[in-house]
Each structure stands twice: as structure tokens, then as C-alpha cells.
Scaffold this motif. Structure first.
Motif, PDB file in Angstrom:
ATOM      1  N   SER A 130       2.829   6.485   5.548  1.00 29.85           N
ATOM      2  CA  SER A 130       2.688   7.066   4.224  1.00 29.85           C
ATOM      3  C   SER A 130       4.030   7.056   3.518  1.00 29.85           C
ATOM      4  O   SER A 130       5.085   6.971   4.159  1.00 29.85           O
ATOM      5  CB  SER A 130       2.159   8.507   4.312  1.00 29.85           C
ATOM      6  OG  SER A 130       3.114   9.341   4.948  1.00 29.85           O
ATOM      7  N   THR A 178      -4.436   3.383   0.503  1.00 29.50           N
ATOM      8  CA  THR A 178      -4.311   3.644  -0.936  1.00 29.50           C
ATOM      9  C   THR A 178      -3.321   2.639  -1.488  1.00 29.50           C
ATOM     10  O   THR A 178      -2.301   2.332  -0.838  1.00 29.50           O
ATOM     11  CB  THR A 178      -3.821   5.068  -1.198  1.00 29.50           C
ATOM     12  OG1 THR A 178      -2.601   5.310  -0.494  1.00 29.50           O
ATOM     13  CG2 THR A 178      -4.870   6.090  -0.779  1.00 29.50           C
ATOM     14  N   GLU A 229      -8.342   3.138   6.247  1.00 28.36           N
ATOM     15  CA  GLU A 229      -8.272   3.474   4.830  1.00 28.36           C
ATOM     16  C   GLU A 229      -6.858   3.225   4.338  1.00 28.36           C
ATOM     17  O   GLU A 229      -5.889   3.501   5.058  1.00 28.36           O
ATOM     18  CB  GLU A 229      -8.628   4.939   4.588  1.00 28.36           C
ATOM     19  CG  GLU A 229     -10.029   5.334   5.006  1.00 28.36           C
ATOM     20  CD  GLU A 229     -10.284   6.805   4.761  1.00 28.36           C
ATOM     21  OE1 GLU A 229      -9.451   7.425   4.047  1.00 28.36           O
ATOM     22  OE2 GLU A 229     -11.284   7.336   5.269  1.00 28.36           O
ATOM     23  N   ILE A 267      -6.037   9.912  -7.222  1.00 27.09           N
ATOM     24  CA  ILE A 267      -6.658   8.643  -6.829  1.00 27.09           C
ATOM     25  C   ILE A 267      -7.807   8.369  -7.795  1.00 27.09           C
ATOM     26  O   ILE A 267      -8.727   9.193  -7.943  1.00 27.09           O
ATOM     27  CB  ILE A 267      -7.165   8.703  -5.379  1.00 27.09           C
ATOM     28  CG1 ILE A 267      -5.976   8.872  -4.413  1.00 27.09           C
ATOM     29  CG2 ILE A 267      -7.958   7.446  -5.045  1.00 27.09           C
ATOM     30  CD1 ILE A 267      -6.377   9.003  -2.969  1.00 27.09           C
ATOM     31  N   ARG A 310      -8.417   4.000  -3.508  1.00 28.71           N
ATOM     32  CA  ARG A 310      -8.571   4.079  -2.048  1.00 28.71           C
ATOM     33  C   ARG A 310      -9.521   2.967  -1.630  1.00 28.71           C
ATOM     34  O   ARG A 310     -10.576   2.777  -2.244  1.00 28.71           O
ATOM     35  CB  ARG A 310      -9.126   5.431  -1.629  1.00 28.71           C
ATOM     36  CG  ARG A 310      -9.379   5.513  -0.099  1.00 28.71           C
ATOM     37  CD  ARG A 310     -10.064   6.795   0.298  1.00 28.71           C
ATOM     38  NE  ARG A 310      -9.164   7.942   0.148  1.00 28.71           N
ATOM     39  CZ  ARG A 310      -9.340   8.935  -0.695  1.00 28.71           C
ATOM     40  NH1 ARG A 310     -10.410   8.907  -1.507  1.00 28.71           N
ATOM     41  NH2 ARG A 310      -8.501   9.935  -0.776  1.00 28.71           N
ATOM     42  N   ASP A 340     -15.554   1.027  -0.902  1.00 31.26           N
ATOM     43  CA  ASP A 340     -15.901   0.824   0.499  1.00 31.26           C
ATOM     44  C   ASP A 340     -16.297  -0.638   0.703  1.00 31.26           C
ATOM     45  O   ASP A 340     -17.274  -1.115   0.124  1.00 31.26           O
ATOM     46  CB  ASP A 340     -17.057   1.755   0.871  1.00 31.26           C
ATOM     47  CG  ASP A 340     -17.296   1.822   2.369  1.00 31.26           C
ATOM     48  OD1 ASP A 340     -16.809   0.922   3.092  1.00 31.26           O
ATOM     49  OD2 ASP A 340     -17.976   2.767   2.818  1.00 31.26           O
ATOM     50  N   VAL A 379       0.849  -1.180   0.000  1.00 32.54           N
ATOM     51  CA  VAL A 379       0.000   0.000   0.000  1.00 32.54           C
ATOM     52  C   VAL A 379       0.893   1.241   0.000  1.00 32.54           C
ATOM     53  O   VAL A 379       2.092   1.174   0.279  1.00 32.54           O
ATOM     54  CB  VAL A 379      -0.959   0.020   1.214  1.00 32.54           C
ATOM     55  CG1 VAL A 379      -1.883  -1.182   1.175  1.00 32.54           C
ATOM     56  CG2 VAL A 379      -0.171   0.063   2.531  1.00 32.54           C
ATOM     57  N   ASN A 421      -0.260   4.340   1.698  1.00 29.17           N
ATOM     58  CA  ASN A 421      -0.398   4.931   3.028  1.00 29.17           C
ATOM     59  C   ASN A 421      -1.538   4.272   3.766  1.00 29.17           C
ATOM     60  O   ASN A 421      -2.374   3.581   3.176  1.00 29.17           O
ATOM     61  CB  ASN A 421      -0.590   6.450   2.943  1.00 29.17           C
ATOM     62  CG  ASN A 421      -1.805   6.836   2.121  1.00 29.17           C
ATOM     63  OD1 ASN A 421      -2.856   6.196   2.206  1.00 29.17           O
ATOM     64  ND2 ASN A 421      -1.683   7.888   1.314  1.00 29.17           N
ATOM     65  N   ILE A 477     -11.592   1.362   1.754  1.00 24.97           N
ATOM     66  CA  ILE A 477     -12.063   1.648   3.118  1.00 24.97           C
ATOM     67  C   ILE A 477     -12.653   0.367   3.686  1.00 24.97           C
ATOM     68  O   ILE A 477     -13.386  -0.345   3.011  1.00 24.97           O
ATOM     69  CB  ILE A 477     -13.117   2.768   3.109  1.00 24.97           C
ATOM     70  CG1 ILE A 477     -12.553   4.030   2.452  1.00 24.97           C
ATOM     71  CG2 ILE A 477     -13.609   3.045   4.514  1.00 24.97           C
ATOM     72  CD1 ILE A 477     -13.572   5.131   2.276  1.00 24.97           C
ATOM     73  N   THR A 535     -12.592   5.163  -5.175  1.00 27.27           N
ATOM     74  CA  THR A 535     -12.678   4.744  -3.775  1.00 27.27           C
ATOM     75  C   THR A 535     -13.640   3.570  -3.674  1.00 27.27           C
ATOM     76  O   THR A 535     -14.752   3.621  -4.231  1.00 27.27           O
ATOM     77  CB  THR A 535     -13.167   5.894  -2.895  1.00 27.27           C
ATOM     78  OG1 THR A 535     -12.234   6.985  -2.993  1.00 27.27           O
ATOM     79  CG2 THR A 535     -13.269   5.453  -1.443  1.00 27.27           C
TER      80      THR A 535
END
Length: 467
Positions: free
Chosen positions: A88, A142, A140, A95, A126, A100, A72, A74, A128, A98
Motif C-alpha cells: 500500500s 486500487t 484486489e 474510490i 478498485r 469485478d 497501482v 495498493n 477485483i 469497483t
């Protein structure tokens, strides 16, 4: 692939592959979800390692190693309503999307998985999710999509290879099963049909149902019934052909004998004895009918009837001749023969053939009554209707048995007496049809039997029948 088993093999492979494809899509979506959850878990473990150090400080080299192991860029952890960047490293500024994973729908998981596969460009996303073991509220991360896409493609290839192996193995097993339980029994039926077609008169070639599959066994039973009926019909046809040949030969010699008898009967007519003078005309007519029948059989050359020769005549004398002839063969005190014919009833028909028809019916009735050993009565009635003449022959005999009624006009099967051929009614029905009429069974029960002989009055019908 034109065979049943070959086509079944291809269809099985196609259907199994289709089923595997339907399973493949949700399984890939599930694999992607597990992959992302694993990255969230790795990121959480890396963040916990940082939080366990004094003052939450680690060397930049260790931080980079923790992020590289988690794959990843961060990690952001929300705890106590505070969103904190834990780990990070430098990453592309943009990005792409996202995702979820806290409560995703099946549609969203499948859609996102397919999109990750078709998207060839490496991008940053991203993700989550919920931290494990209550280590915060939300986590979370990235991450790049390149490793995710490579893992999805690798997993998909393995799934497709496994699906192909399963499909081929399943299809092979089904192919063998179909050949064993369907194709071979069907081939056996075809072989039986081919062998039977070579000699359908051979009853030994009739198929014997023994298939294990119920539907095939039903088909074999139906085929057996059909072959049995056909073999029986062929045997009857052969017997009729032989009978026709025998009748022609017998008729040839019998005609010679009857010719001599006819000459003697002609001389008897000149006798002065009253009894002889009364019987001689009947004897002459009977012999003449026999001679004409023999000559007709010889002229036609086979066991079929000549077309009727139509003429108008009074029906009552013909019926009297029939009853007088039958009266000679029975005891008047046991069997009463009577006629109810309107005086002067004229009909248009072949008198010789009609004589044979009524004689057959009356003789059958007499023999049926005699077989019971009880007295009885036979009555011949006639009437004229608008479209036809109707002649009925009734008797007080025991009635016809069910088997005789079912095969009433079938040669060699409709006989009632032991040793009878069942040809009498067949001949009678054929002669009536030659007139364009019909011979019907009106009733047959314990009170007796009644036949109705119907002859059309329409001249066009009669002329067409006589052609």
C-alpha cells in the motif's frame, strides 16, 4: 461522384468503416480487460516478492517501487479465507467504482470501457480478479484511471487509423473490380445502343452478347432480340414503302392498258355469239374492278386502303362472281367450289372491297389445295346474326404451317407458298377492319382451314368505319 463506380466507392468506404466501428467497440472493451488483468498480474508478482522476504517486511522505498511498477496504489490478497493488505501507499481517500473481472458479461465490459474513455477526470477505481497459478483466492487492487484512459484512447486511435487504411484499400480494390466487371460492360452496352440508334436499319450494328456477368449477358441478349425485331420491322416498312411507290407507278400504266381492254370488252357485249355474250359481262366487271383499284391506288398515293363506300346489296351474286372467276383457274374435277348463301341475304358494305377480301381468301384456299396434288373442296357460307353478318370460307386443304399461323397477318412473313409475299391476308384484314369488322382464323389442321369474316350490322359502327 455521379458515376456508378464513384458512388460504389463511397458506399464501400462507408460500409467498411461501419463494420470497423462495430468491431472497434468490443475490441476496445477487450483491450481494457487485458489492461486490467495485466495490472492484477503485476500486482500479484509484486505481492509475491514481498511474501518471499523474511517476516514479509520490505523497505518502504522497495514497496513504493513495486507499486509504481504495477501502476497501482495498493494490493489486497485473500488467502485461506483471510483478507490481507500486502502492499500500500498513500492514495486519495475516495474510490470511484469497483470492477469485478472474475466473470464479467460482454455488456458490462463494453459499458465500462466506453465510460472510462468519456470520463476525462482522473479517478481511483478498485479492480477485483482471480490470482494466477492458484496464488490465493481473490486479489484486489486500487489504481488511477488516467493511464487506463490514455491507453484506451491510444489503442482506439490506432484501431481507427488501421480501419481507415483497410477501408480505403478495400474500396479501391472493389472500385477497380466494379469498373472492370460492371461499369465497362455497361458502357459497352450504352455505346452499342448509341451506335445502333444512328442507323437502326443496319443489321451489323446489332449487339452480340459476350458479357461475362450472367445478368449483363441476359440484358444484352434481350437488347439483341429487341434490336433484331426493330431492324426487321424497319426493313419491312422500307419494303412496304418501296412497294407502295412501285404499285402507284404500275397502277398508272396498268390503268391505261385496262382502259383499252375495257373499251374492247364493251364492244364484245354487242357480239351475237352466245358464249361471248355470257362471258362479256363478267369480263367487263372484272376489268372495271381492276381500273377502280388502280385509280384508288393512284388517288391515295400510298400502300393504304381508301375508306369503304357503304351500300346495301345482295351477297349471293357477289359470291357467285368470286367463285366463277376462281373456277376459270382450276380444274372442276379436282377442286369443287360451292356456296351456301341464304337467298336474298342483304348486307351493307363496300362491294368492291368485300369482293377483294373473299377473292383473296378463296384464292389462298385454292392454291393450298393445288399444292397438295390432291382433290379438295372450297365452300363459302354466310349467315346473319343479331349484331353482325358472318361469312365463312372453308377448305379441305392441308392446313396452315405453325410459322404461317404465328405471322398470319404480318406482311412478308405470313406467306405459305414459296415465293409468296403473304400480302393477301394482310390486305384482306385491313379491308375488313376498315368496315369496323374482323377477320379471324377459326381453325387450321390436317382436315382443312376456316376463316370467318365478321361485319357489324350496327349503323353507327359502319358509319364511323367509313369516315
Amino acid at each position: 461522384m455521379n458515376s456508378l463506380s464513384g458512388r460504389f466507392l463511397v458506399l464501400t468506404i462507408i460500409f467498411v468503416m461501419l463494420a470497423e466501428v462495430l468491431i472497434f467497440v468490443p475490441s476496445v472493451a477487450r483491450f481494457r480487460e487485458d489492461y486490467l488483468l495485466d495490472r492484477l498480474e503485476r500486482a500479484q508478482i509484486a505481492s509475491l516478492a514481498l511474501l518471499a522476504t523474511p517476516d514479509d517486511m520490505v523497505a518502504p522505498e522497495l514497496e513504493a517501487e513495486l507499486l509504481a511498477n504495477a501502476e497501482v496504489f495498493n494490493v489486497v490478497l485473500r488467502r485461506d479465507e483471510v483478507r490481507q493488505l500486502i502492499l500500500s501507499r498513500p492514495m486519495p481517500p475516495e474510490i470511484y467504482g469497483t470492477y469485478d473481472l472474475r466473470d464479467p458479461s460482454a455488456y458490462e465490459l463494453i459499458r465500462d470501457a466506453l465510460w472510462n474513455i468519456v470520463m476525462t477526470e482522473d479517478q481511483v477505481i478498485r479492480v477485483i480478479g482471480n490470482p494466477v497459478r492458484g496464488a490465493g483466492e481473490v486479489i484486489e487492487i486500487t489504481m488511477p484511471t488516467g493511464p487506463l484512459r490514455a491507453a484506451l484512447i491510444d489503442y482506439g486511435i490506432r484501431i481507427l487509423i488501421l480501419s481507415a487504411v483497410i477501408s480505403i484499400f478495400t474500396a479501391a480494390l472493389l472500385f477497380l473490380a466494379v469498373r472492370r466487371f460492371l461499369v465497362k460492360p455497361m458502357r459497352r452496352v450504352v455505346d452499342h445502343m448509341t451506335a445502333y440508334a444512328e442507323a437502326p436499319e443496319d443489321a451489323r450494328r446489332i449487339i452480340i452478347p459476350d458479357a461475362g456477368v450472367r445478368e449483363l449477358r441476359d440484358a444484352e441478349a434481350a437488347l439483341q432480340s429487341l434490336q433484331t425485331q426493330l431492324t426487321t420491322a424497319l426493313k419491312q416498312k422500307d419494303r412496304l414503302a418501296q412497294l407502295g411507290s412501285a404499285v402507284a407507278k404500275i397502277s398508272h400504266d396498268l390503268r391505261n392498258v385496262l382502259t383499252v381492254a375495257q373499251l374492247l370488252a364493251d364492244r364484245m357485249e354487242r357480239s351475237e355469239d352466245p358464249t361471248v355474250q355470257k362471258a362479256a359481262p363478267k369480263l367487263v366487271r372484272s376489268i372495271s374492278r381492276a381500273v377502280n383499284l388502280c385509280e384508288g391506288t393512284l388517288a391515295f398515293g400510298k400502300a393504304e386502303e381508301l375508306p369503304p363506300t357503304l351500300s346495301r346489296f345482295n351477297l349471293a351474286p357477289l359470291i357467285d362472281d368470286v367463285l366463277d372467276s376462281e373456277a376459270l383457274a382450276c380444274d372442276p374435277s379436282e377442286i369443287v367450289l360451292r356456296a351456301e348463301i341464304p337467298p336474298g341475304l342483304m348486307i351493307r358494305a363496300d362491294s368492291e372491297q368485300l369482293y377483294r377480301v373473299i377473292t383473296n381468301l378463296v384464292r389462298n384456299a385454292r392454291q393450298a389445295i393445288e399444292a397438295t396434288g390432291q382433290p379438295g373442296e372450297i365452300c363459302v357460307l354466310a349467315r346473319e346474326e343479331d349484331a353482325e353478318w358472318v361469312v365463312c370460307i372453308r377448305d379441305s386443304g392441308p392446313g396452315l404451317p405453325p410459322k404461317a399461323r404465328e405471322n398470319l397477318f404480318t406482311a412478308f412473313q405470313g406467306g405459305v407458298r414459296k415465293g409468296g409475299t403473304g400480302l393477301g391476308l394482310v390486305i384482306a384484314a385491313e379491308l375488313v377492319r376498315g368496315h369496323g369488322g374482323a377477320l379471324d382464323l377459326v381453325r387450321s389442321d390436317e382436315s382443312g382451314t376456316e376463316f370467318a369474316l365478321r361485319l357489324p350490322r350496327n349503323s353507327a359502327i359502319l358509319d364511323a368505319a367509313a369516315e
